[in-house]
Design a protein around this motif. Sequence first.
Motif, PDB file in Angstrom:
ATOM      1  N   GLY A 151       0.806  -1.209   0.000  1.00 39.76           N
ATOM      2  CA  GLY A 151       0.000   0.000   0.000  1.00 39.76           C
ATOM      3  C   GLY A 151       0.839   1.259   0.000  1.00 39.76           C
ATOM      4  O   GLY A 151       2.044   1.249   0.292  1.00 39.76           O
ATOM      5  N   ALA A 152       0.207   2.384  -0.323  1.00 42.31           N
ATOM      6  CA  ALA A 152       0.915   3.646  -0.535  1.00 42.31           C
ATOM      7  C   ALA A 152       1.529   4.207   0.741  1.00 42.31           C
ATOM      8  O   ALA A 152       2.659   4.687   0.738  1.00 42.31           O
ATOM      9  N   ASN A 153       0.788   4.182   1.851  1.00 44.89           N
ATOM     10  CA  ASN A 153       1.301   4.792   3.081  1.00 44.89           C
ATOM     11  C   ASN A 153       2.596   4.152   3.523  1.00 44.89           C
ATOM     12  O   ASN A 153       3.556   4.839   3.904  1.00 44.89           O
ATOM     13  N   GLU A 154       2.669   2.824   3.485  1.00 49.26           N
ATOM     14  CA  GLU A 154       3.867   2.129   3.917  1.00 49.26           C
ATOM     15  C   GLU A 154       4.985   2.268   2.888  1.00 49.26           C
ATOM     16  O   GLU A 154       6.145   2.497   3.235  1.00 49.26           O
ATOM     17  N   ALA A 155       4.649   2.132   1.606  1.00 51.64           N
ATOM     18  CA  ALA A 155       5.675   2.208   0.566  1.00 51.64           C
ATOM     19  C   ALA A 155       6.345   3.575   0.537  1.00 51.64           C
ATOM     20  O   ALA A 155       7.561   3.683   0.337  1.00 51.64           O
ATOM     21  N   ASN A 156       5.578   4.641   0.756  1.00 52.61           N
ATOM     22  CA  ASN A 156       6.136   5.980   0.684  1.00 52.61           C
ATOM     23  C   ASN A 156       7.021   6.344   1.868  1.00 52.61           C
ATOM     24  O   ASN A 156       7.708   7.366   1.844  1.00 52.61           O
ATOM     25  N   LEU A 157       7.033   5.501   2.895  1.00 53.02           N
ATOM     26  CA  LEU A 157       7.966   5.719   3.999  1.00 53.02           C
ATOM     27  C   LEU A 157       9.406   5.540   3.546  1.00 53.02           C
ATOM     28  O   LEU A 157      10.333   5.946   4.244  1.00 53.02           O
ATOM     29  N   VAL A 158       9.608   4.952   2.377  1.00 56.55           N
ATOM     30  CA  VAL A 158      10.963   4.809   1.842  1.00 56.55           C
ATOM     31  C   VAL A 158      11.619   6.169   1.673  1.00 56.55           C
ATOM     32  O   VAL A 158      12.848   6.292   1.749  1.00 56.55           O
ATOM     33  N   ASN A 159      10.821   7.224   1.465  1.00 63.03           N
ATOM     34  CA  ASN A 159      11.389   8.560   1.305  1.00 63.03           C
ATOM     35  C   ASN A 159      12.124   9.034   2.545  1.00 63.03           C
ATOM     36  O   ASN A 159      12.946   9.958   2.462  1.00 63.03           O
ATOM     37  N   TYR A 160      11.848   8.417   3.699  1.00 65.51           N
ATOM     38  CA  TYR A 160      12.524   8.818   4.932  1.00 65.51           C
ATOM     39  C   TYR A 160      13.607   7.831   5.337  1.00 65.51           C
ATOM     40  O   TYR A 160      14.270   8.032   6.349  1.00 65.51           O
ATOM     41  N   VAL A 161      13.808   6.799   4.543  1.00 65.64           N
ATOM     42  CA  VAL A 161      14.971   5.931   4.691  1.00 65.64           C
ATOM     43  C   VAL A 161      16.057   6.361   3.711  1.00 65.64           C
ATOM     44  O   VAL A 161      17.249   6.246   3.997  1.00 65.64           O
ATOM     45  N   VAL A 162      15.646   6.896   2.566  1.00 64.85           N
ATOM     46  CA  VAL A 162      16.580   7.333   1.531  1.00 64.85           C
ATOM     47  C   VAL A 162      17.629   8.319   2.055  1.00 64.85           C
ATOM     48  O   VAL A 162      18.827   8.159   1.762  1.00 64.85           O
ATOM     49  N   PRO A 163      17.265   9.371   2.832  1.00 58.18           N
ATOM     50  CA  PRO A 163      18.316  10.279   3.323  1.00 58.18           C
ATOM     51  C   PRO A 163      19.359   9.585   4.193  1.00 58.18           C
ATOM     52  O   PRO A 163      20.535   9.948   4.165  1.00 58.18           O
ATOM     53  N   VAL A 164      18.934   8.596   4.973  1.00 60.68           N
ATOM     54  CA  VAL A 164      19.889   7.862   5.800  1.00 60.68           C
ATOM     55  C   VAL A 164      20.872   7.098   4.919  1.00 60.68           C
ATOM     56  O   VAL A 164      22.098   7.136   5.127  1.00 60.68           O
ATOM     57  N   VAL A 165      20.338   6.419   3.900  1.00 57.02           N
ATOM     58  CA  VAL A 165      21.186   5.665   2.976  1.00 57.02           C
ATOM     59  C   VAL A 165      22.111   6.613   2.216  1.00 57.02           C
ATOM     60  O   VAL A 165      23.311   6.345   2.061  1.00 57.02           O
ATOM     61  N   ALA A 166      21.579   7.724   1.738  1.00 58.12           N
ATOM     62  CA  ALA A 166      22.386   8.686   0.987  1.00 58.12           C
ATOM     63  C   ALA A 166      23.523   9.235   1.836  1.00 58.12           C
ATOM     64  O   ALA A 166      24.659   9.382   1.363  1.00 58.12           O
ATOM     65  N   THR A 167      23.233   9.535   3.097  1.00 58.39           N
ATOM     66  CA  THR A 167      24.261  10.066   3.992  1.00 58.39           C
ATOM     67  C   THR A 167      25.363   9.042   4.239  1.00 58.39           C
ATOM     68  O   THR A 167      26.556   9.372   4.190  1.00 58.39           O
ATOM     69  N   LEU A 168      24.971   7.797   4.490  1.00 62.03           N
ATOM     70  CA  LEU A 168      25.963   6.749   4.742  1.00 62.03           C
ATOM     71  C   LEU A 168      26.795   6.460   3.500  1.00 62.03           C
ATOM     72  O   LEU A 168      28.020   6.333   3.576  1.00 62.03           O
ATOM     73  N   PHE A 169      26.153   6.359   2.337  1.00 63.52           N
ATOM     74  CA  PHE A 169      26.890   6.093   1.103  1.00 63.52           C
ATOM     75  C   PHE A 169      27.821   7.254   0.768  1.00 63.52           C
ATOM     76  O   PHE A 169      28.940   7.044   0.287  1.00 63.52           O
ATOM     77  N   VAL A 172       9.326   9.014  -4.951  1.00 64.45           N
ATOM     78  CA  VAL A 172       7.936   8.784  -5.350  1.00 64.45           C
ATOM     79  C   VAL A 172       7.026   9.505  -4.381  1.00 64.45           C
ATOM     80  O   VAL A 172       7.240   9.496  -3.173  1.00 64.45           O
ATOM     81  N   TYR A 173       5.987  10.111  -4.916  1.00 65.00           N
ATOM     82  CA  TYR A 173       5.061  10.894  -4.100  1.00 65.00           C
ATOM     83  C   TYR A 173       3.644  10.499  -4.419  1.00 65.00           C
ATOM     84  O   TYR A 173       3.275  10.344  -5.577  1.00 65.00           O
ATOM     85  N   TYR A 174       2.858  10.349  -3.364  1.00 68.93           N
ATOM     86  CA  TYR A 174       1.482   9.874  -3.480  1.00 68.93           C
ATOM     87  C   TYR A 174       0.550  11.049  -3.413  1.00 68.93           C
ATOM     88  O   TYR A 174       0.537  11.800  -2.439  1.00 68.93           O
TER      89      TYR A 174
END
Length: 329
Positions: free
Chosen positions: A246-264, A325-327
């Motif tokens: 579903g959209a609500n859970e899938a779009n939470l990836v947008n708040y994991v991306v900054p963590v991954v980007a910072t670490l990489f 991605v934005y819902y």
Amino acid sequence: MIPSRYRNAVLFALLAVIWGSSFVAIETGLRTLPPVLFAALRYDIAGALLLVAVAVLGRRRDDFQWRPVTRTDWTLVGIGGVFMFGLYLALVFTGQRYVTSGVGAVVLSLKPVVTPLFALALLPNERFNALEVAGVLLALVGVVVVADPTSLGGSTVGVGLLFVAATVFALASVLTQRLRTTLPALSQQAWMMAVGALVLHATSAALRGWPSVSFTQPALVSLAYLAVVVSIVGYFIYFDLLEGIGANEANLVNYVVPVVATLFGALLLGEPITDATITGFLVIVAGFVLLKWAALKRGVVAARRPSRSLPGATSSETVVVSGNVYYRG
């Protein structure tokens, strides 16, 4: 073969890695490529590949609309191409020259917070309660923390450009929300990319003329990675997740991306991780939680039962841009 009970979790993590690493790829390519031209070349490749895919699918399936037909279809593609893939990405790639991968990802994570502001102003029946107002204000404070206005250097300029980019995207997202189209998500994405690439090339030519470009191996690898893995593979993974969780859970990836980007960025490029970046990101996330508190509660309830959402059939509700991605629900 991934066990079915772990499949969505693995796809979610993979998507976060792909989109988080996109900021490192952008940083790498910007070392030798002009920013707007770099963005244009990325969507030359991605748009061409997707246009071929939808054309082939349209020939094989009579029920698949592979190209815009109605005036509404073309209006949607035009707004998305000019603003979401054109002006937005010109600002993103230019702003990214001045900031680290993590800072760029953090500022762009503001888009789901800014979008409701335009919805409130432009869409009927939109209302904010006190908790939502507090969430928006808190998220804006987070951007100020990341920008660190006490030190007016290049980083502040970059954050400013990225904030304007987030605002442009949010406005275009709300404008397209009013348009109802039967154009499938895949077709919509392909044509927006194609229009966006043309806009980016025109913008690049207006700003820099036709510069001579040296395509180093790192730049070519970054370009291929962004065009194929981030823009296309990531797109398909995301829509698979939409159907699965579903959209609500899938779009939470947008708040994991900054963590991954910072670490990489720290591991691969040696970029610093500052206290301002961490604090600002946490403040933005807190603002997002307040703004979306009701939706997040519904998501927890919905997670207890399988989702049968078919977002591919309701393409006007989602937009995928630059690995984000934005819902529009």
